[in-house]
Write an enzyme that holds these catalytic residues in place. Structure first.
Site, PDB file in Angstrom:
ATOM      1  N   HIS A  56      24.671  45.631  38.943  1.00  0.00           N
ATOM      2  CA  HIS A  56      25.443  45.036  40.039  1.00  0.00           C
ATOM      3  C   HIS A  56      26.740  44.456  39.492  1.00  0.00           C
ATOM      4  O   HIS A  56      26.840  44.114  38.304  1.00  0.00           O
ATOM      5  CB  HIS A  56      24.641  43.927  40.716  1.00  0.00           C
ATOM      6  N   GLU A  58      28.074  41.560  39.841  1.00  0.00           N
ATOM      7  CA  GLU A  58      27.930  40.221  39.269  1.00  0.00           C
ATOM      8  C   GLU A  58      27.361  40.277  37.856  1.00  0.00           C
ATOM      9  O   GLU A  58      27.826  39.556  36.960  1.00  0.00           O
ATOM     10  CB  GLU A  58      26.993  39.355  40.132  1.00  0.00           C
ATOM     11  N   CYS A  86      22.615  38.869  45.432  1.00  0.00           N
ATOM     12  CA  CYS A  86      21.191  39.080  45.690  1.00  0.00           C
ATOM     13  C   CYS A  86      20.368  38.104  44.846  1.00  0.00           C
ATOM     14  O   CYS A  86      20.908  37.353  44.035  1.00  0.00           O
ATOM     15  CB  CYS A  86      20.811  40.527  45.359  1.00  0.00           C
ATOM     16  N   CYS A  89      20.878  38.657  40.981  1.00  0.00           N
ATOM     17  CA  CYS A  89      22.160  38.147  40.488  1.00  0.00           C
ATOM     18  C   CYS A  89      22.208  36.627  40.549  1.00  0.00           C
ATOM     19  O   CYS A  89      22.732  35.980  39.642  1.00  0.00           O
ATOM     20  CB  CYS A  89      23.301  38.772  41.276  1.00  0.00           C
TER      21      CYS A  89
END
Length: 147
Positions: A56, A58, A86, A89
């Protein structure tokens, strides 16, 4: 003197990253990490390219910022991300002790708020910065997928 380096300025940079993800057929989420008005990390989703569910935006930014700073804690740093993080993260952001998280669009189904994930008690959260632009990019991406 007016400081041009505000949350909208940096969120626009994160949106540029999200556009790059869109162009790569990745879910269009972009992130940057800033310290002292200087961008030290920038990234976007790479889960398809890397075949890695943890890639992801992040997570990529956390790693890049930690490498830049030479340590695992992101105290004094701000993450700008186009979509609410999410649970995964948010957990990584908790452990990084990042000082501030600014996100654009909310993720009503999978975001850390809905999931009840806690962030570090010293982390400041700002939401809704350029939320419409971030949400529109996500809508365009998924509308294209449904064709």
């Amino acid at each position: 003197m007016i400081n041009p380096f505000n949350d909208e300025y940096f969120m626009k940079k994160a949106l540029q990253e999200a556009e790059m993800a869109f162009d790569k057929d990745e879910i269009p989420v972009g992130a940057i990490i800033v310290i002292d008005n200087k961008i030290i990390a920038r990234s976007h989703n790479l889960t398809e390219l890397l075949n890695d569910v943890t890639a992801h935006a992040e997570m990529q930014s956390i790693t890049a910022a930690a490498n830049f700073l030479g340590g695992k804690y992101l105290i004094g740093c701000t993450l700008y991300v186009t979509l609410e993080p999410c649970q995964m993260c948010a957990g990584a952001l908790y452990w990084s002790q990042i000082s501030k998280i600014v996100y654009g669009a909310s993720d009503e189904n999978r975001g850390f708020v809905k999931m009840g994930t806690k962030l570090h008690p010293k982390t400041t959260i700002v939401s809704g910065i350029l939320a419409d632009e971030a949400a529109d990019l996500m809508k365009r991406f998924f509308a294209q997928k449904r064709k």
